[in-house]
Design a protein around this motif. Structure first.
Motif, mmCIF file in Angstrom:
data_model
loop_
_atom_site.group_PDB
_atom_site.id
_atom_site.type_symbol
_atom_site.label_atom_id
_atom_site.label_comp_id
_atom_site.label_asym_id
_atom_site.label_seq_id
_atom_site.Cartn_x
_atom_site.Cartn_y
_atom_site.Cartn_z
ATOM 1 N N ILE A 167 0.836 -1.195 0.000
ATOM 2 C CA ILE A 167 0.000 0.000 0.000
ATOM 3 C C ILE A 167 0.876 1.252 0.000
ATOM 4 N N ILE A 168 0.689 2.092 -1.007
ATOM 5 C CA ILE A 168 1.372 3.378 -1.062
ATOM 6 C C ILE A 168 0.524 4.379 -0.279
ATOM 7 N N SER A 169 1.102 4.951 0.759
ATOM 8 C CA SER A 169 0.351 5.860 1.635
ATOM 9 C C SER A 169 -0.038 7.142 0.899
ATOM 10 N N VAL A 203 4.817 7.573 -8.753
ATOM 11 C CA VAL A 203 5.228 6.764 -7.604
ATOM 12 C C VAL A 203 4.922 5.288 -7.867
ATOM 13 N N MET A 204 3.757 5.030 -8.477
ATOM 14 C CA MET A 204 3.411 3.646 -8.797
ATOM 15 C C MET A 204 4.415 3.064 -9.800
ATOM 16 N N GLU A 205 4.781 3.868 -10.781
ATOM 17 C CA GLU A 205 5.749 3.383 -11.772
ATOM 18 C C GLU A 205 7.076 3.028 -11.111
ATOM 19 N N ALA A 206 7.510 3.847 -10.155
ATOM 20 C CA ALA A 206 8.768 3.576 -9.467
ATOM 21 C C ALA A 206 8.702 2.255 -8.703
ATOM 22 N N HIS A 207 7.567 1.996 -8.050
ATOM 23 C CA HIS A 207 7.389 0.726 -7.334
ATOM 24 C C HIS A 207 7.431 -0.456 -8.303
ATOM 25 N N LEU A 208 6.812 -0.290 -9.454
ATOM 26 C CA LEU A 208 6.781 -1.380 -10.427
ATOM 27 C C LEU A 208 8.158 -1.620 -11.043
ATOM 28 N N ARG A 209 8.901 -0.549 -11.304
ATOM 29 C CA ARG A 209 10.254 -0.704 -11.846
ATOM 30 C C ARG A 209 11.163 -1.427 -10.853
#
Length: 396
Positions: free
Chosen positions: A109-111, A122-128
């Motif tokens: 979960i991204i706060s 931010v989601m892209e960074a988590h996926l990368r």
């Protein structure tokens, strides 16, 4: 509560007001759900509901609430222990994350701050960073009903693609479907979750999964337990207009009429009507001197507006005052926003008159509670609704 004369103004963000033609259809005699008349009805609504999602792929209709459709999206595509990336935008994204844990999934979960939408970067960074592609799905809420914040789903799709990640994209449109422009196919969504009781103008009781071919393939290897919510039996029965169990026959009769009304008005005009109403509500709140819960104008919801009262004043006391004096219901604040905000629903079946009446009732409640506010909110909204002020001219 004793009888209060006149129409009740239901201005919560759902369930919404149900038009009389839909109520009449729901109230028709129940038909045989195994007979030819039902087959015609089933084929009709199963085909036509696709246009609301803007998809050419199947849409499954469940006799359940939106929470059931949340669960269906998860159990048909994922297996125990799968990781799922989620973004905290408010109360309903939090509840969906809670469900994933109960089902044996592992949410990442991204706060968030409950005042902004999904940050696709931010989601892209988590996926990368997920080099092993352990994240099996991304699940986001298009329109967060608790905060009045709408997220950019096309940007989320681009983030997944730019990260070259194979995760499925699951999207909740419960309070945006048929109210805010949404494009299941164009935006590459794998499972879209919807409900009957908001933009579709029906009573609660139907929920939807629009599904991609990729989602169908994922369902063939998904290991989470499913029976009632399984797609395979539903798709097999739906091919001939039927359901594998007793469906909500009368609500489907209402859905047929709801689709008639939506097609008659046209989705583009429906979206424009919601945009105008939302802007009018925000202009009124601005005139009152109140803050909107959503911070970013590009993420303002066209389905509802969450309005923050000044410190020291109770939003629940205002809602109670408005209900007692005007027979109008406003939405309450949820979670950390309890008693801090009130929510005005402007989705589904509403008119210019109902919007102006809503704002006048709020002003009456503010005056009765002694809450300081700037006069002229109704007039400011009226300028928008009359077309005397540009919808584009919103302060950043």
């Amino acid at each position: 509560m004793k009888y209060s004369p006149g129409r009740h103004f239901l201005q919560i963000p759902g369930p919404t007001n149900t038009p009389l033609p839909i109520l009449a259809a729901v109230g028709k005699p129940t038909i045989d759900h195994r007979g030819p008349e039902f087959a015609e009805l089933g084929l009709n609504v199963l085909k036509r509901i696709r246009s609301v999602f803007k998809t050419n792929r199947p849409v499954i209709i469940y006799p359940t609430s939106g929470s059931g459709a949340w669960e269906a999206a998860l159990v048909n595509t994922l297996s125990p222990g799968d990781r799922i990336l989620m973004f905290e935008t408010g109360w309903f994204s939090t509840l969906w994350a809670k469900m994933t844990k109960a089902l044996g999934l592992e949410p990442e979960i991204i706060s968030g701050d409950w005042r902004s939408g999904v940050d696709a970067g931010v989601m892209e960074a988590h996926l990368r960073a997920d080099k092993q592609h352990a994240i099996r799905a991304v699940a986001v809420v298009h329109n967060e009903t608790s905060t009045g914040v709408a997220s950019d789903i096309a940007a989320v799709r681009r983030a997944i693609d730019d990260a070259k990640h194979p995760a499925l994209l699951l999207v909740d449109t419960i309070s945006s479907l048929a109210s805010i422009d949404y494009r299941h196919d164009e935006w590459g969504v794998d499972v879209t979750v919807g409900g009957s009781q908001k933009g579709l103008m029906l009573p609660p009781g139907l929920a939807f999964n629009a599904i991609s071919e990729k989602a169908i393939e994922a369902s063939k290897s998904a290991k989470l337990p499913r029976s009632f919510l399984g797609w395979d039996e539903m798709l097999a029965s739906n091919a001939s207009g039927f359901f594998p169990y007793t469906p909500s026959t009368n609500l489907l009769q209402g859905l047929k009429v709801a689709l008639d009304l939506i097609e008659e008005e046209g989705l583009d005009e429906i979206f424009a009507r919601h945009d105008r109403a939302a802007l009018a509500i925000r202009r009124a709140a601005e005139q009152w001197g109140f803050e909107i819960q959503c911070r970013n104008p590009s993420q303002f919801s066209s389905s509802l507006t969450a309005v923050r009262l000044p410190e020291g004043y109770s939003a629940d006391a205002l809602r109670s005052e408005v209900l007692q004096r005007t027979n109008m219901s406003l939405g309450n604040g949820l979670g950390p926003l309890a008693d801090r905000v009130f929510r005005i629903g402007h989705l589904g079946d509403f008119s210019t008159a109902s919007m102006l009446g809503t704002l006048a009732a709020v002003e009456l409640g503010l005056k009765a509670r002694g809450i300081p506010y700037g006069r002229g909110g109704v007039d400011a909204a009226g300028d928008i609704l009359l077309g005397n002020s540009s919808p584009i001219a919103e302060s950043a």
